[in-house]
Design an enzyme around this catalytic site. Structure first.
Site, short mmCIF file in Angstrom:
data_model
loop_
_atom_site.label_atom_id
_atom_site.label_comp_id
_atom_site.label_asym_id
_atom_site.label_seq_id
_atom_site.Cartn_x
_atom_site.Cartn_y
_atom_site.Cartn_z
N GLY A 154 0.77 -1.25 0.00
CA GLY A 154 0.00 0.00 0.00
C GLY A 154 0.79 1.29 0.00
O GLY A 154 0.31 2.32 -0.45
N GLU B 189 3.86 4.07 6.03
CA GLU B 189 2.69 3.20 5.86
C GLU B 189 1.57 3.98 5.18
O GLU B 189 1.47 5.20 5.33
CB GLU B 189 2.30 2.68 7.25
N ASP B 190 0.72 3.27 4.44
CA ASP B 190 -0.36 3.94 3.73
C ASP B 190 -1.43 4.47 4.68
O ASP B 190 -1.85 5.61 4.59
CB ASP B 190 -0.99 3.02 2.67
N ASP C 170 -5.20 1.97 10.54
CA ASP C 170 -6.57 1.51 10.72
C ASP C 170 -6.70 1.02 12.16
O ASP C 170 -6.85 1.82 13.08
CB ASP C 170 -6.83 0.41 9.67
N ASN D 222 -2.68 -2.28 14.41
CA ASN D 222 -1.93 -3.51 14.68
C ASN D 222 -0.63 -3.61 13.87
O ASN D 222 0.40 -4.05 14.38
CB ASN D 222 -2.79 -4.74 14.40
N THR D 223 -0.69 -3.19 12.61
CA THR D 223 0.50 -3.30 11.76
C THR D 223 1.64 -2.43 12.32
O THR D 223 2.77 -2.90 12.49
CB THR D 223 0.18 -2.84 10.32
N LEU D 224 1.34 -1.17 12.59
CA LEU D 224 2.39 -0.27 13.06
C LEU D 224 2.87 -0.64 14.46
O LEU D 224 4.05 -0.49 14.78
CB LEU D 224 1.91 1.18 13.04
N LYS E 17 -7.39 6.65 10.28
CA LYS E 17 -8.82 6.49 10.59
C LYS E 17 -8.96 6.35 12.10
O LYS E 17 -9.03 5.23 12.61
CB LYS E 17 -9.35 5.19 9.97
N ARG F 55 -5.22 0.64 -7.16
CA ARG F 55 -4.00 1.16 -6.53
C ARG F 55 -3.40 2.36 -7.25
O ARG F 55 -2.79 3.22 -6.64
CB ARG F 55 -2.91 0.08 -6.50
P1 IMP Z 1 -4.03 -1.85 10.59
O1 IMP Z 1 -5.41 -2.36 10.89
O2 IMP Z 1 -3.75 -0.50 11.20
O3 IMP Z 1 -3.00 -2.89 10.91
O4 IMP Z 1 -4.03 -1.56 9.03
C1 IMP Z 1 -3.61 -2.36 8.19
C2 IMP Z 1 -3.73 -2.32 6.71
O5 IMP Z 1 -5.08 -2.45 6.34
C3 IMP Z 1 -3.26 -1.06 6.05
O6 IMP Z 1 -1.88 -1.03 5.89
C4 IMP Z 1 -3.94 -1.25 4.71
O7 IMP Z 1 -3.18 -2.12 3.90
C5 IMP Z 1 -5.23 -1.91 5.06
N1 IMP Z 1 -6.33 -0.94 5.08
C6 IMP Z 1 -7.00 -0.47 6.13
N2 IMP Z 1 -7.96 0.39 5.77
C7 IMP Z 1 -7.89 0.47 4.41
C8 IMP Z 1 -8.63 1.21 3.41
O8 IMP Z 1 -9.56 1.99 3.68
N3 IMP Z 1 -8.25 1.00 2.12
C9 IMP Z 1 -7.25 0.16 1.76
N4 IMP Z 1 -6.52 -0.53 2.66
C10 IMP Z 1 -6.85 -0.38 3.97
MG MG Z 2 -0.73 -1.62 4.27
#
Ligand code: IMP
Ligand code: MG
Length: 186
Positions: free
Chosen positions: A54, A107-108, A111, A114-116, A139, A173
């Site tokens: 992303g 990072e894109d 959300d 968890n990733t970060l 978000k 994308r």
């Molecule tokens: P996390 O839930 O913070 O670990 O987010 C993880 C990943 O979910 C992001 O890096 C994106 O790849 C994906 N993601 C979350 N929300 C969106 C969205 O609205 N569009 C596209 N990808 C998303």
């Molecule tokens: Mg991502």
């Protein structure tokens, strides 16, 4: 020449353009300037780590606007679908040695967080000088972990967005703007 042809219509599953290309560019400019300033006088090398897939467009634009010398690296993760386990799986690790270096994770979107959270913890065990984070989109309504991000491009509502690197099932994308998707069935 018909001028209306210069604005291609939105794809059927997109609701609206949330952030247009010019606005993204201006904000990425500001972030690059801020990051350059913050790292300018720090001792030690800087590594930008893009989280695939992303962030590939964001990191390309950001890196080219930075006036501080740096090295680019990438990491690929996947999160388990279906469920709120928050499990993150490593698909491809970075190549650079982080010891004694400044690491900026790019990072894109933030959300659940968890990733970060996973990446920051994991990189901290590699003896870097510092680990910071930059996300294009945040978000806040979706956060599950309490995480502090150092650089945020835009705060957005809890909708699925695509474009500028972000996808829906690998689609959209390479749209130059960030658009809101129509809620998908099932
Ligand atoms: P996390 O839930 O913070 O670990 O987010 C993880 C990943 O979910 C992001 O890096 C994106 O790849 C994906 N993601 C979350 N929300 C969106 C969205 O609205 N569009 C596209 N990808 C998303
Ligand atoms: Mg991502």
């Amino acid at each position: 020449m018909n001028n209306s042809l210069s604005i291609p219509p939105l794809a059927k599953d997109l609701v609206r353009v949330l952030i247009d290309a010019a606005t993204i560019e201006r904000r990425v400019d500001e972030l690059a300037r801020q990051i350059t300033e913050d790292y300018q006088n720090l001792e030690g090398d800087l590594i930008l780590v893009g989280v695939l897939k992303g962030s590939f467009i964001f990191i390309a634009d950001l890196a080219r606007k930075m006036m501080k010398k740096h090295v680019i690296d990438f990491i690929a993760l996947s999160s388990y679908d279906g469920g709120t386990s928050g499990n993150v799986r490593l698909l491809m690790d970075t190549r650079e040695n982080m010891e004694n270096k400044h690491v900026l994770i790019v990072e894109d979107i933030l959300d659940s967080g968890n990733t970060l959270d996973y990446l920051t913890r994991s990189f901290m065990t590699r003896s870097p000088r510092s680990v910071k984070t930059a996300v294009l989109l945040d978000k806040p309504e979706r956060h599950e972990v309490d995480i502090k991000v150092d650089y945020i491009g835009f705060t957005i509502p809890d909708v699925w967005v695509v474009g500028y690197g972000l996808d829906y099932n690998e689609r959209y994308r390479t749209l130059p703007y960030i658009a809101e998707m129509k809620p998908q069935e099932g």
